[in-house]
Design an enzyme around this catalytic site. Structure first.
Site, PDB file in Angstrom:
ATOM      1  N   LYS A  18      11.415   0.570  55.780  1.00 38.06           N
ATOM      2  CA  LYS A  18      12.854   0.725  55.519  1.00 38.06           C
ATOM      3  C   LYS A  18      13.182   0.519  54.037  1.00 38.06           C
ATOM      4  CE  LYS A  18      13.892  -2.590  58.410  1.00 38.06           C
ATOM      5  NZ  LYS A  18      12.520  -2.947  58.831  1.00 38.06           N
ATOM      6  N   ARG A  93      21.489  -6.072  62.528  1.00 42.09           N
ATOM      7  CA  ARG A  93      20.228  -6.485  63.131  1.00 42.09           C
ATOM      8  C   ARG A  93      20.419  -7.045  64.533  1.00 42.09           C
ATOM      9  NH1 ARG A  93      16.663  -7.294  58.507  1.00 42.09           N
ATOM     10  NH2 ARG A  93      14.698  -8.270  59.060  1.00 42.09           N
ATOM     11  N   ARG A 131       1.673  -6.542  52.129  1.00 41.85           N
ATOM     12  CA  ARG A 131       2.821  -6.237  51.259  1.00 41.85           C
ATOM     13  C   ARG A 131       2.853  -7.186  50.070  1.00 41.85           C
ATOM     14  NH1 ARG A 131       8.620  -5.616  53.901  1.00 41.85           N
ATOM     15  NH2 ARG A 131       8.206  -7.662  54.774  1.00 41.85           N
ATOM     16  N   ARG A 164       5.516 -12.585  49.836  1.00 43.81           N
ATOM     17  CA  ARG A 164       6.654 -13.340  50.364  1.00 43.81           C
ATOM     18  C   ARG A 164       6.168 -14.419  51.324  1.00 43.81           C
ATOM     19  NH1 ARG A 164      10.572  -8.678  52.594  1.00 43.81           N
ATOM     20  NH2 ARG A 164      10.819 -10.245  54.215  1.00 43.81           N
ATOM     21  N   ARG A 175       8.926 -12.631  63.605  1.00 43.81           N
ATOM     22  CA  ARG A 175       9.894 -11.607  63.193  1.00 43.81           C
ATOM     23  C   ARG A 175       9.836 -10.401  64.122  1.00 43.81           C
ATOM     24  NH1 ARG A 175       8.158 -11.291  57.305  1.00 43.81           N
ATOM     25  NH2 ARG A 175       9.418  -9.415  57.194  1.00 43.81           N
TER      26      ARG A 175
HETATM   27  P1  ADP Z   1      11.776  -6.986  56.557  1.00 45.59           P
HETATM   28  O1  ADP Z   1      12.095  -5.966  55.508  1.00 45.59           O
HETATM   29  O2  ADP Z   1      10.360  -7.410  56.541  1.00 45.59           O
HETATM   30  O3  ADP Z   1      12.260  -6.578  57.918  1.00 45.59           O
HETATM   31  P2  ADP Z   1      14.005  -8.465  55.481  1.00 45.59           P
HETATM   32  O4  ADP Z   1      13.763  -8.567  54.027  1.00 45.59           O
HETATM   33  O5  ADP Z   1      14.925  -7.390  55.956  1.00 45.59           O
HETATM   34  O6  ADP Z   1      12.600  -8.320  56.213  1.00 45.59           O
HETATM   35  O7  ADP Z   1      14.549  -9.849  56.050  1.00 45.59           O
HETATM   36  C1  ADP Z   1      13.959 -11.080  55.726  1.00 45.59           C
HETATM   37  C2  ADP Z   1      14.709 -12.211  56.436  1.00 45.59           C
HETATM   38  O8  ADP Z   1      16.070 -12.258  55.962  1.00 45.59           O
HETATM   39  C3  ADP Z   1      14.826 -12.060  57.946  1.00 45.59           C
HETATM   40  O9  ADP Z   1      13.671 -12.534  58.638  1.00 45.59           O
HETATM   41  C4  ADP Z   1      16.080 -12.907  58.232  1.00 45.59           C
HETATM   42  O10 ADP Z   1      15.776 -14.311  58.196  1.00 45.59           O
HETATM   43  C5  ADP Z   1      16.960 -12.590  57.026  1.00 45.59           C
HETATM   44  N1  ADP Z   1      17.843 -11.437  57.289  1.00 45.59           N
HETATM   45  C6  ADP Z   1      17.787 -10.208  56.701  1.00 45.59           C
HETATM   46  N2  ADP Z   1      18.737  -9.405  57.185  1.00 45.59           N
HETATM   47  C7  ADP Z   1      19.430 -10.115  58.116  1.00 45.59           C
HETATM   48  C8  ADP Z   1      20.529  -9.824  58.987  1.00 45.59           C
HETATM   49  N3  ADP Z   1      21.121  -8.621  59.016  1.00 45.59           N
HETATM   50  N4  ADP Z   1      20.969 -10.828  59.804  1.00 45.59           N
HETATM   51  C9  ADP Z   1      20.405 -12.038  59.799  1.00 45.59           C
HETATM   52  N5  ADP Z   1      19.353 -12.375  59.033  1.00 45.59           N
HETATM   53  C10 ADP Z   1      18.858 -11.419  58.188  1.00 45.59           C
HETATM   54  P1  ADP Z   2      10.417  -2.823  55.749  1.00 44.51           P
HETATM   55  O1  ADP Z   2      11.513  -2.827  54.712  1.00 44.51           O
HETATM   56  O2  ADP Z   2      10.737  -1.940  56.922  1.00 44.51           O
HETATM   57  O3  ADP Z   2      10.031  -4.206  56.174  1.00 44.51           O
HETATM   58  P2  ADP Z   2       8.653  -1.995  53.541  1.00 44.51           P
HETATM   59  O4  ADP Z   2       9.327  -0.807  52.941  1.00 44.51           O
HETATM   60  O5  ADP Z   2       8.745  -3.269  52.803  1.00 44.51           O
HETATM   61  O6  ADP Z   2       9.118  -2.172  55.085  1.00 44.51           O
HETATM   62  O7  ADP Z   2       7.105  -1.610  53.767  1.00 44.51           O
HETATM   63  C1  ADP Z   2       6.166  -2.545  54.316  1.00 44.51           C
HETATM   64  C2  ADP Z   2       4.806  -2.353  53.645  1.00 44.51           C
HETATM   65  O8  ADP Z   2       4.233  -1.103  54.030  1.00 44.51           O
HETATM   66  C3  ADP Z   2       4.861  -2.346  52.115  1.00 44.51           C
HETATM   67  O9  ADP Z   2       3.704  -3.003  51.640  1.00 44.51           O
HETATM   68  C4  ADP Z   2       4.852  -0.857  51.752  1.00 44.51           C
HETATM   69  O10 ADP Z   2       4.253  -0.605  50.478  1.00 44.51           O
HETATM   70  C5  ADP Z   2       4.014  -0.248  52.880  1.00 44.51           C
HETATM   71  N1  ADP Z   2       4.455   1.095  53.287  1.00 44.51           N
HETATM   72  C6  ADP Z   2       5.736   1.556  53.413  1.00 44.51           C
HETATM   73  N2  ADP Z   2       5.763   2.836  53.867  1.00 44.51           N
HETATM   74  C7  ADP Z   2       4.453   3.195  54.052  1.00 44.51           C
HETATM   75  C8  ADP Z   2       3.812   4.405  54.511  1.00 44.51           C
HETATM   76  N3  ADP Z   2       4.517   5.478  54.894  1.00 44.51           N
HETATM   77  N4  ADP Z   2       2.454   4.399  54.566  1.00 44.51           N
HETATM   78  C9  ADP Z   2       1.737   3.302  54.194  1.00 44.51           C
HETATM   79  N5  ADP Z   2       2.275   2.145  53.756  1.00 44.51           N
HETATM   80  C10 ADP Z   2       3.628   2.085  53.685  1.00 44.51           C
END
Ligand code: ADP
Ligand code: ADP
Length: 217
Positions: A18, A93, A131, A164, A175
């Protein structure tokens, strides 16, 4: 008369891509990425009250309380760069947040499109544990799938790359659990509204991006 705002909500398991896709969409469409995770991490780094409150939830991989999160998003969407809409990354979410977002977007006809980026669960774990993020600009890499040109150095601003705290395997599993319990009901919610569109997240980054651009219309 002011222009109708376009809101795109990216859905998908943690690690689906995302954030990566939202940043690319921002470049090609000019709509800003609004990442609640990034905003929380910014507040954590600067030790604000919001950051202190969010920390324990983030460390466990649980959701930060809805009232705080929703208020934060409302504030963010009032910034001038959101005048044409936004690419929502990580919000809503759960169903309470989705209902609140419907109210926020109602004057603009609701959410425009909700791409669901599909990915298998074991691939998710591989993606998140590999990541790496830039300490200064938040750009996202992967040690195998999307490595920086120089190891541990951000291509964009030369910042240090780090893992992270919540990207360790045991937090990732919680998660994923939180995703299935609280976030996945949004798939049915947006399907019923006729705005859900599924995208294959297992293909290369550029291909996912093309599929998303095709949906934005
Ligand atoms: P990822 O991209 O790996 O899904 P995020 O960066 O979006 O993780 O989120 C990291 C953390 O931030 C989540 O595990 C949660 O604790 C918090 N968080 C992010 N977005 C929300 C939301 N919309 N509502 C509540 N907590 C959130
Ligand atoms: P999210 O925001 O949904 O948690 P991220 O955009 O942070 O996901 O991506 C998670 C990990 O996967 C990162 O290390 C990123 O570089 C890698 N990644 C994202 N898209 C792809 C893809 N299409 N193929 C392979 N690796 C990817």
């Amino acid at each position: 008369m002011s222009e109708v705002r376009t809101y795109v909500v990216l859905l998908g398991v943690p690690g689906a891509g995302k954030g990566t896709q939202a940043k690319l969409l921002e470049q090609s469409t000019g709509l800003p990425q609004v990442s609640t995770g990034d905003i929380f991490r910014y507040n954590l780094k600067n030790q604000t009250e919001l950051g202190k409150l969010a920390k324990s939830y983030m460390d466990r991989g649980d959701l930060v309380p809805d009232d705080v999160t929703i208020r934060m998003v409302e504030d963010r969407l009032q910034q001038p760069d959101c005048a044409r809409g936004a690419i929502m990354d990580g919000f809503p979410r759960n169903l309470v947040q989705a209902d609140a977002f419907d109210k926020i977007t109602a004057p603009d006809g609701g959410v425009h499109v909700v791409p669901l980026i599909n990915l298998e669960d074991d691939e998710t774990i591989r993606r998140i544990t590999g990541r790496r993020s830039c300490r200064t600009c938040g750009a996202v890499y992967h040690v195998v799938f999307n490595p920086p040109k120089i190891e541990n150095v951000c291509d964009i601003d030369g910042g240090e790359l780090y893992q992270r705290d919540d990207d360790k395997e045991e937090t990732v599993r919680n998660r994923l659990f939180v995703y299935y319990k609280q976030t996945s009901p949004l798939i049915g919610y947006y399907f019923a509204k006729g705005v859900l569109a599924e995208v294959d997240g297992s293909v290369p980054i550029t291909e996912v991006q093309q599929a998303l651009l095709a949906l934005m219309g």
